[in-house]
Design a protein around this motif. Structure first.
Motif, short mmCIF file in Angstrom:
data_model
loop_
_atom_site.label_atom_id
_atom_site.label_comp_id
_atom_site.label_asym_id
_atom_site.label_seq_id
_atom_site.Cartn_x
_atom_site.Cartn_y
_atom_site.Cartn_z
N GLN A 99 93.10 -41.67 47.85
CA GLN A 99 92.10 -40.91 48.61
C GLN A 99 91.94 -41.45 50.02
OE1 GLN A 99 90.25 -38.25 47.95
NE2 GLN A 99 90.98 -37.94 45.87
N GLY A 100 91.62 -40.57 50.94
CA GLY A 100 91.29 -40.99 52.29
C GLY A 100 92.44 -41.00 53.28
N HIS A 101 93.65 -40.77 52.82
CA HIS A 101 94.80 -40.82 53.73
C HIS A 101 95.23 -39.44 54.22
CE1 HIS A 101 95.69 -45.09 53.38
NE2 HIS A 101 95.43 -44.98 52.10
N GLN A 102 95.13 -38.44 53.38
CA GLN A 102 95.68 -37.12 53.68
C GLN A 102 95.18 -36.55 55.00
OE1 GLN A 102 98.00 -35.40 51.80
NE2 GLN A 102 97.99 -33.73 53.27
N ASN A 103 93.88 -36.53 55.22
CA ASN A 103 93.33 -35.90 56.42
C ASN A 103 93.80 -36.61 57.69
OD1 ASN A 103 92.02 -33.99 54.89
ND2 ASN A 103 90.07 -35.05 54.91
N MET A 104 93.77 -37.92 57.69
CA MET A 104 94.18 -38.67 58.87
C MET A 104 95.67 -38.47 59.15
SD MET A 104 92.84 -40.31 61.19
CE MET A 104 93.49 -41.03 62.65
N ILE A 105 96.46 -38.39 58.12
CA ILE A 105 97.91 -38.17 58.30
C ILE A 105 98.14 -36.79 58.93
CG2 ILE A 105 100.09 -37.85 57.07
CD1 ILE A 105 99.06 -40.09 55.12
N VAL A 106 97.41 -35.80 58.48
CA VAL A 106 97.52 -34.46 59.07
C VAL A 106 97.13 -34.51 60.55
CG1 VAL A 106 96.57 -32.12 59.05
CG2 VAL A 106 97.22 -33.22 56.90
N ILE A 107 96.04 -35.19 60.87
CA ILE A 107 95.59 -35.32 62.26
C ILE A 107 96.67 -35.99 63.10
CG2 ILE A 107 93.94 -36.52 63.77
CD1 ILE A 107 91.83 -36.00 61.51
N LEU A 108 97.25 -37.05 62.59
CA LEU A 108 98.29 -37.77 63.34
C LEU A 108 99.54 -36.92 63.53
CD1 LEU A 108 97.77 -41.31 61.82
CD2 LEU A 108 97.16 -40.54 64.12
N ASN A 109 99.88 -36.11 62.54
CA ASN A 109 101.01 -35.20 62.70
C ASN A 109 100.71 -34.13 63.75
OD1 ASN A 109 103.04 -36.23 61.02
ND2 ASN A 109 102.04 -35.39 59.21
N VAL A 110 99.47 -33.66 63.79
CA VAL A 110 99.07 -32.70 64.83
C VAL A 110 99.17 -33.36 66.21
CG1 VAL A 110 97.11 -31.40 65.76
CG2 VAL A 110 97.65 -31.26 63.31
N LEU A 111 98.71 -34.60 66.32
CA LEU A 111 98.80 -35.32 67.60
C LEU A 111 100.26 -35.49 68.04
CD1 LEU A 111 96.03 -38.04 67.21
CD2 LEU A 111 95.97 -35.99 68.66
N GLN A 112 101.13 -35.82 67.10
CA GLN A 112 102.56 -35.94 67.43
C GLN A 112 103.11 -34.60 67.89
OE1 GLN A 112 105.16 -38.52 64.83
NE2 GLN A 112 103.37 -38.36 63.50
N THR A 113 102.68 -33.53 67.26
CA THR A 113 103.13 -32.20 67.65
C THR A 113 102.65 -31.83 69.05
OG1 THR A 113 103.16 -31.52 65.33
CG2 THR A 113 103.13 -29.76 66.98
N ILE A 114 101.40 -32.13 69.35
CA ILE A 114 100.86 -31.87 70.69
C ILE A 114 101.67 -32.64 71.73
CG2 ILE A 114 98.88 -32.24 72.22
CD1 ILE A 114 97.10 -31.68 69.72
N GLY A 115 101.92 -33.92 71.46
CA GLY A 115 102.75 -34.71 72.37
C GLY A 115 104.14 -34.12 72.51
N GLY A 116 104.69 -33.66 71.41
CA GLY A 116 106.01 -33.04 71.44
C GLY A 116 106.04 -31.77 72.28
N VAL A 117 104.99 -30.97 72.18
CA VAL A 117 104.91 -29.74 72.98
C VAL A 117 104.83 -30.09 74.47
CG1 VAL A 117 103.42 -27.76 73.55
CG2 VAL A 117 103.93 -28.31 71.14
N ILE A 118 104.02 -31.08 74.81
CA ILE A 118 103.93 -31.53 76.21
C ILE A 118 105.28 -32.03 76.69
CG2 ILE A 118 102.90 -33.26 77.76
CD1 ILE A 118 100.38 -33.10 75.91
N LEU A 119 105.94 -32.82 75.85
CA LEU A 119 107.26 -33.36 76.18
C LEU A 119 108.28 -32.23 76.40
CD1 LEU A 119 109.46 -35.53 76.41
CD2 LEU A 119 109.47 -35.64 73.91
#
Length: 158
Positions: A99-119
């Motif tokens: 418990q407690g990992h799923q949401n943060m992992i999703v958030i971090l994947n979204v952050l990586q995606t945002i960075g990827g879009v900027i890149l």
């Protein structure tokens, strides 16, 4: 099949590949590939369609990398734990993660995606500042994600 599982299956098809990728040489030589990929794509300005050659070599490198290194002697390093945590995350449908990992992992994947879009946008527009910011954003989010994978691994094995 989810996109993350499809990508995983292409680049790390089995448990043996994941264990070999836990070798620090595999982890860090693969991790260092992004700036070379950016430079290769950017090189379209200088060498035109010949940029496909270094891009293809780098994609091949990412694919072949885990097979080039042996399993590490132990899995106590931060990088090895990150790889093994990522493997646990990829198998979350078969073996639930703590418990407690799923949401943060999703958030971090979204952050990586945002960075990827900027890149990607920066490279497409040949904007050095957006490219550098996007690359930095991707790397920071990825490092945070990997740190979270270490945490997931440690919570799962204890």
């Amino acid at each position: 099949m989810k996109l993350d599982k499809l990508i995983s299956k292409v680049f790390l098809p089995d448990d043996e590949s994941w264990l070999r990728h836990a070798n620090p040489w595999s982890i860090w030589t693969r991790f260092a590939t992004l700036p070379f990929m950016v430079l290769s794509i950017w090189s379209r300005v200088w060498i035109g369609w010949y940029c496909v050659i270094p891009i293809s070599i780098l994609i091949f490198w990412i694919w072949i990398n885990p097979t080039l290194f042996g399993k590490p002697t132990n899995y106590k390093s931060w990088g090895a734990k990150a790889v093994l945590g990522e493997r646990l995350f990829m198998k979350r449908n078969e073996v639930p993660i703590p418990q407690g990992h799923q949401n943060m992992i999703v958030i971090l994947n979204v952050l990586q995606t945002i960075g990827g879009v900027i890149l990607v946008y920066g490279v497409w527009k040949l904007d050095i500042y957006l490219t550098i910011h996007g690359t930095t954003f991707v790397y920071l989010a990825k490092m945070w994600f990997l740190d979270r994978m270490v945490w997931l691994y440690e919570d799962s094995v204890t």
